[in-house]
Motif scaffolding. Structure first.
Motif, short mmCIF file in Angstrom:
data_model
loop_
_atom_site.label_atom_id
_atom_site.label_comp_id
_atom_site.label_asym_id
_atom_site.label_seq_id
_atom_site.Cartn_x
_atom_site.Cartn_y
_atom_site.Cartn_z
N ASP A 201 -5.36 19.56 12.73
CA ASP A 201 -6.69 18.96 12.65
C ASP A 201 -6.65 17.57 12.02
OD1 ASP A 201 -9.37 18.84 13.03
OD2 ASP A 201 -9.93 20.21 11.42
N VAL A 202 -5.72 16.75 12.51
CA VAL A 202 -5.46 15.44 11.90
C VAL A 202 -6.49 14.40 12.36
CG1 VAL A 202 -3.77 13.55 11.83
CG2 VAL A 202 -3.01 15.93 11.61
N ASP A 203 -7.06 13.68 11.41
CA ASP A 203 -8.05 12.64 11.73
C ASP A 203 -7.39 11.32 12.09
OD1 ASP A 203 -10.59 14.03 11.15
OD2 ASP A 203 -9.68 14.24 9.18
N ALA A 204 -6.32 10.99 11.38
CA ALA A 204 -5.64 9.72 11.66
C ALA A 204 -4.19 9.82 11.21
CB ALA A 204 -6.32 8.57 10.93
N MET A 205 -3.36 8.99 11.83
CA MET A 205 -1.93 8.99 11.49
C MET A 205 -1.61 7.84 10.53
SD MET A 205 -0.04 9.69 15.10
CE MET A 205 -0.93 8.48 16.04
N VAL A 206 -0.53 8.04 9.80
CA VAL A 206 0.10 6.96 9.06
C VAL A 206 1.50 6.85 9.66
CG1 VAL A 206 0.98 6.22 6.82
CG2 VAL A 206 -1.19 7.47 6.95
N VAL A 207 1.85 5.67 10.17
CA VAL A 207 3.17 5.50 10.76
C VAL A 207 4.06 4.79 9.74
CG1 VAL A 207 4.50 4.47 12.65
CG2 VAL A 207 2.21 5.39 13.09
N THR A 208 5.11 5.48 9.30
CA THR A 208 6.00 4.92 8.27
C THR A 208 7.31 4.42 8.89
OG1 THR A 208 6.97 7.07 7.83
CG2 THR A 208 5.09 6.45 6.47
N LYS A 209 8.00 3.65 8.12
CA LYS A 209 9.36 3.18 8.45
C LYS A 209 9.42 2.39 9.76
CE LYS A 209 12.62 5.52 6.17
NZ LYS A 209 13.51 6.53 5.56
N LEU A 210 8.33 1.68 10.06
CA LEU A 210 8.34 0.83 11.25
C LEU A 210 9.45 -0.20 11.14
CD1 LEU A 210 6.62 0.27 13.86
CD2 LEU A 210 5.63 -1.64 12.59
N ASP A 211 9.69 -0.68 9.92
CA ASP A 211 10.72 -1.71 9.67
C ASP A 211 12.12 -1.24 10.07
OD1 ASP A 211 10.05 0.02 7.30
OD2 ASP A 211 11.96 -0.78 6.59
N VAL A 212 12.33 0.07 10.11
CA VAL A 212 13.66 0.59 10.44
C VAL A 212 14.00 0.29 11.91
CG1 VAL A 212 15.06 2.70 10.56
CG2 VAL A 212 13.54 2.32 8.62
N LEU A 213 12.96 0.06 12.72
CA LEU A 213 13.19 -0.24 14.15
C LEU A 213 13.35 -1.74 14.39
CD1 LEU A 213 10.56 2.16 15.81
CD2 LEU A 213 12.91 2.65 15.13
N ASP A 214 13.19 -2.56 13.33
CA ASP A 214 13.18 -4.02 13.50
C ASP A 214 14.40 -4.56 14.25
OD1 ASP A 214 10.82 -4.17 12.10
OD2 ASP A 214 11.69 -5.01 10.26
N HIS A 215 15.57 -3.91 14.06
CA HIS A 215 16.81 -4.47 14.62
C HIS A 215 17.11 -3.98 16.03
CE1 HIS A 215 18.02 -0.47 13.34
NE2 HIS A 215 19.18 -0.63 13.99
N LEU A 216 16.28 -3.13 16.60
CA LEU A 216 16.61 -2.52 17.90
C LEU A 216 16.06 -3.33 19.07
CD1 LEU A 216 15.85 1.22 17.06
CD2 LEU A 216 18.08 0.09 17.16
#
Ligand code: GDP
Ligand code: IMO
Ligand code: MG
Length: 444
Positions: free
Chosen positions: A332-347
């Motif tokens: 019953d999730v209202d909204a997400m928090v997306v973490t560790k976006l920075d980990v994808l910076d190099h891809l």
């Protein structure tokens, strides 16, 4: 803990993991605790490892709620938590060593169950019995303690802090457990007398912290306090809805809140589900989008993906939208928090699993069985190849990162409220208004 009588506009919130744990819940609870009067853990035990980074200081919480760093926040350990007194006191001492004399802010439910040395011994014995039945637990005695709770032979905090009753119950139950340890597992028995001696000292320290936290939560709610609930582990480790039997032994999702506190989940206005921008898992069990190769290793290194509790290397893979949608639905999730976006910076290429073929049949649903063959189907995105670590608003994020986030909101069918771009407390992008599915113009 005295909370002002003044009525505030309250909206209690709950933070839960949407994957297999370690999504960065600790960091987000720490950030959100700025607005909370009370932070509550409601399930799990010292299997959890919640990291909060403040400047160059790293705190890892196992039983203590991640709101503890804020002075004056009441931190509650609910009845649904299984408490290892030794681990809890180690955490208290660790806080003191860091100059944080916050022990008096902690309240422990009189109805919470106690993890004792025979639980750890049984956990270890069962895990090493055969490779086949291995779950890859944290060996913190969690499963055996919840087993005792369900079997109605658990020892609860109210009993633990009553010396005579604790001695009597411990002696009786240790006898049962020793028979199991010796004859079933060929292990050494536990010496109940020395456990009593050691644990009585812990009981003495904890006694003043033990109370009826359910009554406290209801009272504070009526006074207008703002309550933040902190889930441990992640939705896919939920005993009912996760990848059974490769799960933990509690309801790790929002489903555990009511039973684990005695406070109605209907009073909680906002459920925030935390997901990494990719996926990790520790221990055994299915992981459809796992990258068991160099790409996975590169994520592990970039994301420092090693367990906060056991130090084990975490298995790494791409974001799995099928699993995410399921977790959002039952949690019953209202909204997400997306973490560790920075980990994808190099891809230069980023992928996400959008559907599966399960035993030859194409589906967008997560299967119940852990024995089926799952082939994930991916969608690819161009990487943004620049650092997001200093971004503090949605507009500052690279365009391709914004497009990836919009895809995640669209495909998961759930808005994004916050994006995290580094482990430090301040590395956060708050999306006001939330990034809604479909906001990018073309749905997915
Ligand atoms: P939890 O169990 O959900 O609280 O998560 P853990 O603390 O076990 O694991 C999350 C790890 O990622 C910790 O080492 C955090 O310091 C770190 N972390 C949290 N958010 C971010 C982020 O946005 N970027 C990076 N690079 N690390 C993060
Ligand atoms: P946080 O709160 C990641 C996993 C274990 C194992 C399974 C069962 O930090 O996200 P258990 O010891 O609970 O009986 O182990 O659950 N597990 C976690 N994985 N993060 C956690 O907590 C976990 N707590 C348990 O690795 O696969
Ligand atoms: Mg963790």
């Amino acid at each position: 803990m005295i909370i002002s009588n003044q009525v505030k506009s309250t909206q209690h919130s709950c933070v839960v993991g949407l994957q297999w744990g370690d999504e960065g819940k600790g960091k987000i609870v720490d950030v959100l605790s700025a607005e909370a009067d009370i932070v509550v853990r409601y399930q799990g035990g010292a299997n959890a490892g919640h990291t909060v980074q403040v400047g160059d200081r790293e705190y890892i919480f196992h039983l203590v709620p991640s709101g503890i760093l804020k002075e004056g926040t009441a931190c509650i350990i609910g009845n649904g938590v299984v408490i290892d007194p030794r681990a809890l006191i180690e955490e208290f001492d660790g806080l003191l060593e860091n100059g944080l004399d916050h022990e008096a802010n902690i309240m422990i439910s009189d109805r919470a169950h106690v993890v004792l040395p025979y639980h750890g011994a049984l956990d270890e014995a069962k895990e090493s019995a055969s490779e086949d039945g291995k779950i890859g637990t944290t060996l913190r005695g969690i499963g055996p303690c919840y087993t005792d709770k369900a079997s109605r032979i658990g020892i609860r905090m109210e009993e633990f802090v009553d010396p005579d009753r604790f001695r009597e119950r411990l002696t009786r139950i240790a006898d049962l457990k020793n028979r199991e340890l010796e004859s079933l597992h060929g292990r050494e028995p536990i010496d109940a007398a020395s456990v009593y001696e050691e644990y009585s000292a812990y009981a003495d320290r904890l006694r003043a912290r033990v109370c009826d936290v359910t009554a406290y939560l209801h009272e504070q709610d009526s006074l207008g306090a703002n309550i933040l609930f902190e889930g441990a582990q992640g939705a896919l480790l939920d005993i009912d809805m996760g990848t059974y039997p490769y799960v933990t032994s509690s309801n790790t999702s929002f489903l555990g809140l009511g039973a684990g506190t005695g406070f109605s989940a209907r009073k909680v206005g906002r459920v925030l589900g935390i997901t990494k921008a990719y996926t990790t898992r520790v221990g055994e069990g299915p992981f459809p989008s796992e990258m068991d190769d160099e790409a996975g290793e590169s994520l592990r290194q970039a994301g420092a993906e090693f367990g906060a509790t056991t130090g084990r290397p975490r298995r790494c893979g791409w974001l799995d939208i099928v699993a995410l949608r399921r977790a959002i639905q039952f949690g019953d999730v209202d909204a997400m928090v997306v973490t560790k976006l920075d980990v994808l910076d190099h891809l230069d290429v980023i992928k996400a699993a959008v559907s599966y073929t399960v035993d030859g049949v194409e589906t967008d649903q997560f299967p119940a069985s852990v024995d089926c063959e799952i082939i994930p189907h991916y969608r690819s995105f161009p990487g943004w190849l620049e650092s997001t670590a200093e971004c503090r608003s949605f507009e500052q994020l690279p365009e391709k990162a914004r497009q990836y986030l919009q895809f995640v909101a669209d495909a998961a069918g759930c808005p994004i409220a916050i994006v995290s771009v580094g482990k430090e407390r301040t590395q956060i992008v708050t999306l006001e208004p939330w990034l809604e599915p479909g906001a990018g113009g073309e749905g997915d």
